[in-house]
Design a protein around this motif. Structure first.
Motif, PDB file in Angstrom:
ATOM      1  N   ILE A  28       0.842  -1.204   0.000  1.00  0.00           N
ATOM      2  CA  ILE A  28       0.000   0.000   0.000  1.00  0.00           C
ATOM      3  C   ILE A  28       0.874   1.250   0.000  1.00  0.00           C
ATOM      4  CG2 ILE A  28      -1.622   1.341   1.409  1.00  0.00           C
ATOM      5  CD1 ILE A  28      -2.914  -1.248   2.216  1.00  0.00           C
ATOM      6  N   ARG A  29       1.921   1.202   0.801  1.00  0.00           N
ATOM      7  CA  ARG A  29       2.794   2.363   0.917  1.00  0.00           C
ATOM      8  C   ARG A  29       3.552   2.608  -0.392  1.00  0.00           C
ATOM      9  NH1 ARG A  29       8.045   2.779   3.695  1.00  0.00           N
ATOM     10  NH2 ARG A  29       8.366   4.984   4.002  1.00  0.00           N
ATOM     11  N   LEU A  30       3.987   1.523  -1.016  1.00  0.00           N
ATOM     12  CA  LEU A  30       4.680   1.628  -2.300  1.00  0.00           C
ATOM     13  C   LEU A  30       3.772   2.304  -3.332  1.00  0.00           C
ATOM     14  CD1 LEU A  30       7.268   0.689  -3.843  1.00  0.00           C
ATOM     15  CD2 LEU A  30       6.027  -1.334  -4.477  1.00  0.00           C
ATOM     16  N   LEU A  31       2.514   1.829  -3.396  1.00  0.00           N
ATOM     17  CA  LEU A  31       1.555   2.404  -4.347  1.00  0.00           C
ATOM     18  C   LEU A  31       1.272   3.870  -4.020  1.00  0.00           C
ATOM     19  CD1 LEU A  31      -0.973  -0.542  -4.740  1.00  0.00           C
ATOM     20  CD2 LEU A  31       0.678   0.279  -6.418  1.00  0.00           C
ATOM     21  N   LEU A  32       1.176   4.166  -2.716  1.00  0.00           N
ATOM     22  CA  LEU A  32       0.882   5.537  -2.281  1.00  0.00           C
ATOM     23  C   LEU A  32       2.004   6.497  -2.686  1.00  0.00           C
ATOM     24  CD1 LEU A  32      -1.482   6.669  -0.474  1.00  0.00           C
ATOM     25  CD2 LEU A  32       0.222   6.794   1.332  1.00  0.00           C
ATOM     26  N   ILE A  33       3.237   6.064  -2.452  1.00  0.00           N
ATOM     27  CA  ILE A  33       4.376   6.940  -2.787  1.00  0.00           C
ATOM     28  C   ILE A  33       4.481   7.114  -4.301  1.00  0.00           C
ATOM     29  CG2 ILE A  33       6.910   7.061  -2.785  1.00  0.00           C
ATOM     30  CD1 ILE A  33       6.916   6.313   0.053  1.00  0.00           C
ATOM     31  N   ILE A  34       4.286   6.010  -5.044  1.00  0.00           N
ATOM     32  CA  ILE A  34       4.319   6.112  -6.511  1.00  0.00           C
ATOM     33  C   ILE A  34       3.219   7.060  -6.981  1.00  0.00           C
ATOM     34  CG2 ILE A  34       3.927   4.827  -8.664  1.00  0.00           C
ATOM     35  CD1 ILE A  34       5.379   2.464  -7.380  1.00  0.00           C
ATOM     36  N   GLY A  35       2.027   6.919  -6.377  1.00  0.00           N
ATOM     37  CA  GLY A  35       0.889   7.778  -6.744  1.00  0.00           C
ATOM     38  C   GLY A  35       1.185   9.244  -6.466  1.00  0.00           C
ATOM     39  N   VAL A  36       1.701   9.525  -5.276  1.00  0.00           N
ATOM     40  CA  VAL A  36       1.978  10.923  -4.904  1.00  0.00           C
ATOM     41  C   VAL A  36       3.000  11.539  -5.860  1.00  0.00           C
ATOM     42  CG1 VAL A  36       3.079  12.359  -3.121  1.00  0.00           C
ATOM     43  CG2 VAL A  36       1.365  10.685  -2.461  1.00  0.00           C
ATOM     44  N   PHE A  37       4.091  10.786  -6.125  1.00  0.00           N
ATOM     45  CA  PHE A  37       5.122  11.324  -7.021  1.00  0.00           C
ATOM     46  C   PHE A  37       4.597  11.472  -8.455  1.00  0.00           C
ATOM     47  CE2 PHE A  37       8.087  10.679  -3.591  1.00  0.00           C
ATOM     48  CZ  PHE A  37       9.028  11.668  -3.804  1.00  0.00           C
ATOM     49  N   SER A  38       3.793  10.495  -8.898  1.00  0.00           N
ATOM     50  CA  SER A  38       3.264  10.585 -10.275  1.00  0.00           C
ATOM     51  C   SER A  38       2.345  11.792 -10.413  1.00  0.00           C
ATOM     52  CB  SER A  38       2.486   9.324 -10.642  1.00  0.00           C
ATOM     53  OG  SER A  38       3.267   8.218 -10.414  1.00  0.00           O
ATOM     54  N   ILE A  39       1.476  11.992  -9.413  1.00  0.00           N
ATOM     55  CA  ILE A  39       0.549  13.139  -9.476  1.00  0.00           C
ATOM     56  C   ILE A  39       1.338  14.443  -9.553  1.00  0.00           C
ATOM     57  CG2 ILE A  39      -1.110  14.480  -8.092  1.00  0.00           C
ATOM     58  CD1 ILE A  39      -2.234  11.754  -7.136  1.00  0.00           C
ATOM     59  N   ILE A  40       2.373  14.549  -8.711  1.00  0.00           N
ATOM     60  CA  ILE A  40       3.142  15.800  -8.711  1.00  0.00           C
ATOM     61  C   ILE A  40       3.895  15.961 -10.030  1.00  0.00           C
ATOM     62  CG2 ILE A  40       4.963  17.112  -7.541  1.00  0.00           C
ATOM     63  CD1 ILE A  40       4.084  15.698  -4.956  1.00  0.00           C
ATOM     64  N   ILE A  41       4.492  14.857 -10.535  1.00  0.00           N
ATOM     65  CA  ILE A  41       5.278  14.965 -11.775  1.00  0.00           C
ATOM     66  C   ILE A  41       4.382  15.371 -12.959  1.00  0.00           C
ATOM     67  CG2 ILE A  41       6.559  13.588 -13.496  1.00  0.00           C
ATOM     68  CD1 ILE A  41       7.833  12.091 -11.115  1.00  0.00           C
TER      69      ILE A  41
END
Lengths: 83, 137
Positions: B87-100
């Motif tokens: 869950i944390r892996l997906l969350l961090i990927i999601g946060v970085f993707s949204i910002i990028i």
């Protein structure tokens, strides 16, 4: 819980815990900055940034898991020695 | 000082330092966010603060995982740890993707806030070294 800290503190364990905490952010930061610079160099914004950030996240998580495993194994070895 | 007292004392010092680090991360990101507010924009400082908050939460999660992992029920800890890890892996990927993809100019501000953990641990290390007795006086 004691009121005063002990005279001799095992800083090795603390250093290991801190290095575990640093693994993820440092890997992400390295991937991100590499991607950012390569994007600027090749004008591919934002694809290389996204790819290198993902690589940084993946490598950070892998090192974290490896570090946690090592930490657990060392703890087990320490317990065996105590027994 | 017997072994048990020494062990408890060690845990006390560790707990105190590990509890201080997330607060330091938030403090440093707040300071950098204030500088960002003066030098750049309010949005930049908001992203720096968000990066610091994610970093502090990430450190707290790691601390909790390690205490579970080193506890008695290792099998259960590994199972729940793996689930939360995904869950944390997906969350961090999601946060970085949204910002990028949505705020590409803000990724460096977020990374600056996220990296304040390095500064916090560095300062803790310097403090720990300064408390050590010299090898030879």
């Amino acid at each position: 819980m004691p009121d005063k800290p002990p005279r001799r503190i095992n800083y090795r364990r603390l250093a290991e815990l801190s290095s575990l905490g640093l693994m993820l952010p440092s890997s992400i930061a390295v991937g991100l900055f590499m991607g950012y610079l390569l994007d600027k160099l090749f004008g591919t914004h934002p694809w290389l940034l996204a790819i290198f950030t993902l690589l940084g996240i993946a490598s950070g998580f892998l090192s974290l898991i490896r570090g946690l495993k090592k930490f657990g194994v060392e703890k087990d070895l320490g317990n065996d020695k105590d027994e | 000082m017997n072994d048990r007292q020494a062990h408890e004392g060690q845990r006390f010092v560790e707990e105190r330092i590990l509890r201080r680090i997330p607060l330091e991360i938030l403090g440093f990101s707040l300071v950098i966010a204030c500088a960002g507010l003066l030098l750049f924009s309010s949005r930049t400082s908001l992203f720096i603060l968000a990066g610091g908050a994610v970093s502090a939460a990430s450190f707290l999660w790691l601390k909790k995982t390690i205490s579970q992992f080193l506890g008695q029920d290792r099998k259960k800890a590994i199972k729940s740890g793996l689930f939360i890890y995904l869950i944390r892996l997906l969350l961090i990927i999601g946060v970085f993707s949204i910002i990028i993809f949505l705020f590409p100019r803000m990724i460096l501000a977020f990374a600056a806030g996220f990296s304040t953990i390095i500064l916090a641990i560095f300062i803790e290390a310097v403090m720990a070294i300064s408390e050590m007795k010299p090898w030879k006086s």
